[in-house]
Design a protein around this motif. Structure first.
Motif, PDB file in Angstrom:
ATOM      1  N   LEU A 141      -0.359   7.678  -3.482  1.00  0.00           N
ATOM      2  CA  LEU A 141      -1.505   8.369  -2.880  1.00  0.00           C
ATOM      3  C   LEU A 141      -1.770   9.681  -3.602  1.00  0.00           C
ATOM      4  CD1 LEU A 141      -3.591   8.813  -0.602  1.00  0.00           C
ATOM      5  CD2 LEU A 141      -1.725   9.701   0.812  1.00  0.00           C
ATOM      6  N   SER A 180      -9.923  12.048   2.317  1.00  0.00           N
ATOM      7  CA  SER A 180     -11.138  11.534   1.686  1.00  0.00           C
ATOM      8  C   SER A 180     -12.410  11.918   2.436  1.00  0.00           C
ATOM      9  CB  SER A 180     -11.058  10.014   1.559  1.00  0.00           C
ATOM     10  OG  SER A 180     -11.020   9.401   2.848  1.00  0.00           O
ATOM     11  N   SER A 207     -10.018   5.986  -7.001  1.00  0.00           N
ATOM     12  CA  SER A 207     -10.468   5.922  -5.612  1.00  0.00           C
ATOM     13  C   SER A 207     -11.744   5.085  -5.554  1.00  0.00           C
ATOM     14  CB  SER A 207     -10.756   7.329  -5.081  1.00  0.00           C
ATOM     15  OG  SER A 207      -9.599   8.123  -5.105  1.00  0.00           O
ATOM     16  N   ALA A 228      -4.782   9.418   4.117  1.00  0.00           N
ATOM     17  CA  ALA A 228      -5.833   9.142   3.131  1.00  0.00           C
ATOM     18  C   ALA A 228      -7.215   9.399   3.716  1.00  0.00           C
ATOM     19  CB  ALA A 228      -5.721   7.707   2.635  1.00  0.00           C
ATOM     20  N   ASN A 264      -9.362   2.285  -1.464  1.00  0.00           N
ATOM     21  CA  ASN A 264      -8.287   2.918  -2.237  1.00  0.00           C
ATOM     22  C   ASN A 264      -8.627   4.394  -2.411  1.00  0.00           C
ATOM     23  OD1 ASN A 264      -5.793   2.590  -3.762  1.00  0.00           O
ATOM     24  ND2 ASN A 264      -7.003   3.164  -5.542  1.00  0.00           N
ATOM     25  N   PHE A 265      -7.618   5.242  -2.277  1.00  0.00           N
ATOM     26  CA  PHE A 265      -7.875   6.674  -2.420  1.00  0.00           C
ATOM     27  C   PHE A 265      -6.725   7.326  -3.172  1.00  0.00           C
ATOM     28  CE2 PHE A 265      -7.469  11.096  -0.988  1.00  0.00           C
ATOM     29  CZ  PHE A 265      -8.712  11.569  -1.365  1.00  0.00           C
ATOM     30  N   ARG A 266      -7.063   8.223  -4.082  1.00  0.00           N
ATOM     31  CA  ARG A 266      -6.064   8.996  -4.819  1.00  0.00           C
ATOM     32  C   ARG A 266      -6.435  10.467  -4.767  1.00  0.00           C
ATOM     33  NH1 ARG A 266      -3.700   5.157  -3.989  1.00  0.00           N
ATOM     34  NH2 ARG A 266      -2.770   3.645  -5.425  1.00  0.00           N
ATOM     35  N   TRP A 267      -5.468  11.297  -4.380  1.00  0.00           N
ATOM     36  CA  TRP A 267      -5.651  12.749  -4.294  1.00  0.00           C
ATOM     37  C   TRP A 267      -5.370  13.355  -5.664  1.00  0.00           C
ATOM     38  CZ3 TRP A 267      -7.582  16.269  -1.084  1.00  0.00           C
ATOM     39  CH2 TRP A 267      -7.169  17.600  -1.182  1.00  0.00           C
ATOM     40  N   ARG A 268      -6.345  14.105  -6.207  1.00  0.00           N
ATOM     41  CA  ARG A 268      -6.218  14.647  -7.560  1.00  0.00           C
ATOM     42  C   ARG A 268      -6.060  16.162  -7.595  1.00  0.00           C
ATOM     43  NH1 ARG A 268      -4.877   9.878  -9.667  1.00  0.00           N
ATOM     44  NH2 ARG A 268      -6.580   8.362  -9.594  1.00  0.00           N
ATOM     45  N   LEU A 271     -12.743   2.533   3.281  1.00  0.00           N
ATOM     46  CA  LEU A 271     -11.957   3.166   2.229  1.00  0.00           C
ATOM     47  C   LEU A 271     -10.955   2.141   1.709  1.00  0.00           C
ATOM     48  CD1 LEU A 271     -11.193   5.765   0.679  1.00  0.00           C
ATOM     49  CD2 LEU A 271      -9.559   6.248   2.515  1.00  0.00           C
ATOM     50  N   ARG A 318     -14.563   2.887  -2.522  1.00  0.00           N
ATOM     51  CA  ARG A 318     -14.936   2.463  -1.177  1.00  0.00           C
ATOM     52  C   ARG A 318     -15.735   1.171  -1.264  1.00  0.00           C
ATOM     53  NH1 ARG A 318     -15.132   7.999  -1.209  1.00  0.00           N
ATOM     54  NH2 ARG A 318     -14.299   9.096   0.607  1.00  0.00           N
TER      55      ARG A 318
END
Length: 432
Positions: free
Chosen positions: A286, A258, A293, A254, A307-311, A305, A295
């Motif tokens: 993830l 990010s 996402s 992550a 929470n993170f989400r890859w889009r 960080l 921070r």
């Protein structure tokens, strides 16, 4: 109640108790403590009650049948073979016995350290930290020859230039043993003789022996695998998830996505060809989760960080090393139309636990079934790839056709995205 009737009822109750006691199965005993403990643990903890009778028949045949029945005086090799046979009768994953001459023993001991916490300091003095001497290399025998199947990213094996597909001929002039070849040699260089091409002259490679702690080693391997790949005007990321069992493995990924090396990547290849599964059931979120996402930014100090989400686009690589939690990860990606490249996954999705046996070997035992959406089991089935790619091992010289195919698929997605809607691949059905 009349005395005669009371006496008759008491007599009947006593007779029924005797009958029940007579009908109760006596525990199987060979007198060999390790073998007998395996029987006890399977009988008490194995998840599938329907398989217990088959298991007991297999155990009974080892105790009573054949020319050399298991007994208190049976040699170790015979006991090992007998235990392997009775566990094989259960016909499931997450079930096996591991001894201290195996890399798997140490890696599983670290993964299951909580389950064996009462023994961990005794097994790994003085601090209970699992360690073993090695170079970060895993091998397998194929057609009577031993080949490198994995060289962990960041390991001394990788730094020395060992490649997947190399045939291992000897270590310091002696036959290769997973632990014995490196025991007592931490901090020293050893010489591995290998053959990189069929019928070629052997090569000699010097490799530094290290004291390896499995879970920190896997975190290092995940981090060291991260790469930004540039192809035909596009840049996309790559990461190999060796296991989901580490504490920080997903956080490492992550952070790279990010704010780290992969922050500007147009897409990501996530390699699920792992060693072990483990991890949380929602690990794949993830890449496919709906939460935003965000921070945490304090007045002073570093931003966290949270929470993170890859889009962006994702392609996954799978094979028979994709098992357990990694297999559920792959299934979740499949359900979200993310292309899977490689070979069918292991079909090994159960919940396992470790037990320490009387000789300090480990028994891994499947203690719970795993069912997805009320009715789907991947155990014994696995997940077929969208793009099937074989990856021959012998003398591969490090070539990775599955990763190469994943890179081609990622390029297809990126080129299509820049020119119009992407045509999704049709996912094949799950089959036995």
């Amino acid at each position: 109640m009349r005395r005669g009737m009371r006496g008759a009822l008491l007599s009947l109750s006593f007779m029924l108790s005797l009958a029940a006691a007579a009908g109760a199965a006596e525990p199987l005993r060979s007198g060999q403590p390790v073998f007998d403990r395996v029987i006890e643990l399977v009988d008490a903890n194995f998840y599938d009650a329907k398989a217990i009778e088959r298991f007991k028949q297999a155990a009974q045949s080892q105790i009573a049948d054949g020319q050399s029945p298991i007994s208190a005086t049976s040699p170790a090799g015979q006991v090992d073979a007998a235990i392997t046979a009775i566990l094989a009768s259960l016909e499931v994953s997450h079930t096996g016995r591991f001894k201290r001459d195996m890399i798997d023993y140490f890696e599983l001991a670290d993964i299951f350290r909580f389950a064996i916490r009462s023994d961990i300091r005794r097994l790994f003095p003085p601090d209970g930290e699992v360690r073993y001497p090695g170079i970060g290399m895993v091998t397998a025998v194929e057609d009577g020859h031993r080949f490198v199947t994995d060289a962990y990213d960041g390991s001394s094996a990788r730094r020395a230039g060992l490649l997947v597909g190399d045939e291992i001929l000897s270590v310091d002039g002696m036959p290769y043993h997973e632990i014995g070849s490196f025991d007592g040699k931490v901090g020293r260089s050893i010489e591995i003789r290998l053959r990189r091409a069929r019928n070629a002259e052997p090569l000699a490679v010097k490799v530094q022996v290290e004291s390896l702690r499995p879970l920190p080693m896997f975190e290092r391997a995940i981090e060291q695998s991260i790469a930004l790949v540039e192809r035909e005007g596009h840049a996309f990321g790559y990461v190999r998830m060796w296991t989901l069992s580490t504490r920080d493995g997903l956080d490492i990924v992550a952070r790279a996505l990010s704010s780290g090396a992969l922050r500007n990547a147009e897409g990501l290849i996530v390699d699920l060809r792992g060693r072990w599964g483990g991890g949380a059931a929602d690990a794949a979120e993830l890449f496919v989760g709906d939460t935003p996402s965000f921070r945490l930014v304090p007045r002073r100090g570093e931003t966290t960080l949270a929470n993170f989400r890859w889009r962006r686009p994702v392609v996954a690589v799978i094979d028979e090393g994709t098992r357990s939690g990694l297999e559920l990860f792959a299934y979740t990606l499949r359900q979200n139309a993310i292309p899977l490249v490689g070979r069918r996954t292991a079909g090994a999705l159960l919940a396992g636990r470790a037990y320490v046996l009387p000789d300090d070997s480990l028994l891994e035992l499947a203690v719970s079934d795993a069912i997805i959406n009320d009715d789907l089991r991947l155990e014994g089935i696995g997940i077929e790839p969208d793009i099937a790619v074989e990856s021959p091992l012998a003398y591969a010289a490090g070539r990775d056709p599955q990763r190469e195919a994943a890179e081609r698929e990622m390029l297809r997605l990126l080129v299509s995205a820049s020119s119009g809607p992407v045509s999704p691949l049709k996912a094949p059905a799950l089959t036995r």
